[in-house]
Design a protein around this motif. Structure first.
Motif, short mmCIF file in Angstrom:
data_model
loop_
_atom_site.label_atom_id
_atom_site.label_comp_id
_atom_site.label_asym_id
_atom_site.label_seq_id
_atom_site.Cartn_x
_atom_site.Cartn_y
_atom_site.Cartn_z
N SER A 1 5.19 2.07 -3.82
CA SER A 1 4.19 1.37 -4.62
C SER A 1 3.65 0.31 -3.71
N ILE B 1 3.30 -2.60 -4.39
CA ILE B 1 3.97 -3.90 -4.58
C ILE B 1 5.07 -4.08 -3.53
N PRO C 1 -4.94 -11.05 -5.06
CA PRO C 1 -4.11 -10.30 -6.01
C PRO C 1 -4.74 -10.24 -7.41
#
Ligand code: PLP
Length: 392
Positions: free
Chosen positions: A65, A67, A265
């Protein structure tokens, strides 16, 4: 009947294997590939280095991912930045998504500077930027917009080639100019060096961003890594895809730091974009394309293909209206209906692509050889001769 959406006028032809410039059907019939999955398979089929990279990554990790830190993506982004104008990269799964990121980045750049009313993008007739709701609005092709509700606002269109017409569209809402240095799908139209330089100058004059769509013409197809290099200009944002994955779904939006820093972000994202598998393949493709001599070969083959197409134009003045393109994104505008003509070539075991404006588009893998070009041009010549014979 096929269980797939009927969105393509598909041929029955199915391939079970590919090797270099050739594709093979189940019964072993060989086809010479001057289509490359529409400009994707820059290294041809079954490139040993890329296959090895994919297999090795498959044994490590497929997906995490965004992240998490993805070393393959970090490395590919650094390499793309090292060889271009860019400082930052956002990875996607496709060209349209790369364009979506480019459009959002341009709009957000002005929003961030306190100019949220500057979101209009000037784009061009004959262009193609993908099939999402945003990119069909950017492309502006009425046939692709019809029946899908109101087009997304924020795009103005003019014909390419006329700088004054572009400047006439600039107003206080204009954020950017979006153009393919060589239009692919629309008819294989190469923009001149002067025109691209002029667009860069216009952007500088009016504080606009220059967005280039090099999804099809980039990654070596014109004989330079990116087509805009021929004009000696740099964009602020560039969308790439197709050849960067060599057949694995991968795209990217590249931008300068000054522009990309607005994408903080929460502003954008993608589940798959830049996953380990895609970026391992992307890095392997980069190894091959950046290897000494690779681009020089593509450039030489591009010149050769162009020369042969000019010979065809001289030999068949009634059937070939003009030659188009740059390097290995080449085309001839013909008088016979191009879709039928592509089918005739297929009957003769040559794969090519139709483009807009009745242009026969040739997008061979960049590993194409002189012999392959002579074979392909021979087949096209035979098909033109047969057409002339039938017509006469
Ligand atoms: C193919 C193409 C796209 C769209 O790419 P997809 O991967 O089909 O979404 C966008 N721009 C250009 C110039 C293309 O050739």
């Amino acid at each position: 009947m096929s269980a797939l959406f009927g969105t393509y006028a598909r041929s029955d032809l199915a391939f079970v294997r590919g090797e270099g410039m050739r594709l093979f059907t189940a019964d072993g019939t060989s086809y010479l590939d001057f289509n490359s999955g529409i400009g994707v398979n820059a290294l041809g089929h079954h490139d040993a280095h890329v296959v090895e990279a994919l297999k090795a990554q498959a044994d490590r990790v497929w997906h995490v991912s965004n992240i998490f830190t993805i070393p393959e993506a970090e490395r590919l982004a650094e390499r793309l930045c090292a060889v271009t104008f860019a400082d930052r990269v956002f990875f996607t799964n496709s060209g349209a998504e790369a364009l979506e990121c480019a459009i959002k980045t341009a709009r957000r750049f002005f929003f961030d500077r306190g100019e949220p009313e500057r979101y209009d993008i000037i784009a061009f007739s004959g262009s193609f930027h993908g099939r999402t709701l945003g990119t069909i609005a950017a492309g502006g092709n009425p046939a692709y917009l019809e029946g899908f509700g109101p087009p997304m606002p924020g795009f103005k269109h003019t014909r390419p080639g006329d700088l004054a017409a572009v400047e006439a569209l600039v107003d206080k809402n204009t954020a950017a100019i979006l153009i393919e240095p060589v239009q692919g799908e629309g008819g294989v139209t190469a923009m001149s060096t002067d025109y691209l330089k002029g667009l860069r100058t216009l952007c500088d004059k009016h504080g606009m961003l220059l967005i280039l769509d090099e999804v099809q013409c980039g990654m070596g197809r014109t004989g330079r890594l990116f087509a805009h290099e021929w004009a000696g200009i740099v964009p602020d944002i560039m969308a790439i895809a197709k050849a960067i994955g060599g057949g694995f779904p991968l795209g990217a939006c590249l931008a300068t730091e000054a522009v990309a820093k607005c994408m903080v972000p929460g502003t954008h994202g993608s589940t798959y974009g830049g996953n380990p598998m895609a970026c391992a393949v992307g890095n392997a493709v980069m190894d091959r394309v950046l290897a000494p001599g690779f681009l020089e070969h593509a450039e030489e083959m591009g010149r050769l293909l162009g020369w042969h197409l000019q010979q065809l134009a001289q030999r068949f003045p009634d059937l070939v209206v003009e030659t188009r393109g740059k390097g290995l994104i080449a085309g001839i505008k013909i008088t016979p209906p191009v879709r039928d003509f592509v089918a005739r070539l297929r009957d003769r075991r040559l794969l090519a692509v139709a483009a807009g404006d009745n242009v026969l588009r040739l997008l061979p893998p960049l590993i194409v050889t002189e012999k392959d070009i002579e074979e392909a041009v021979g087949i096209i010549g035979d098909a033109l001769e047969a057409h002339a014979g039938n017509a006469g």
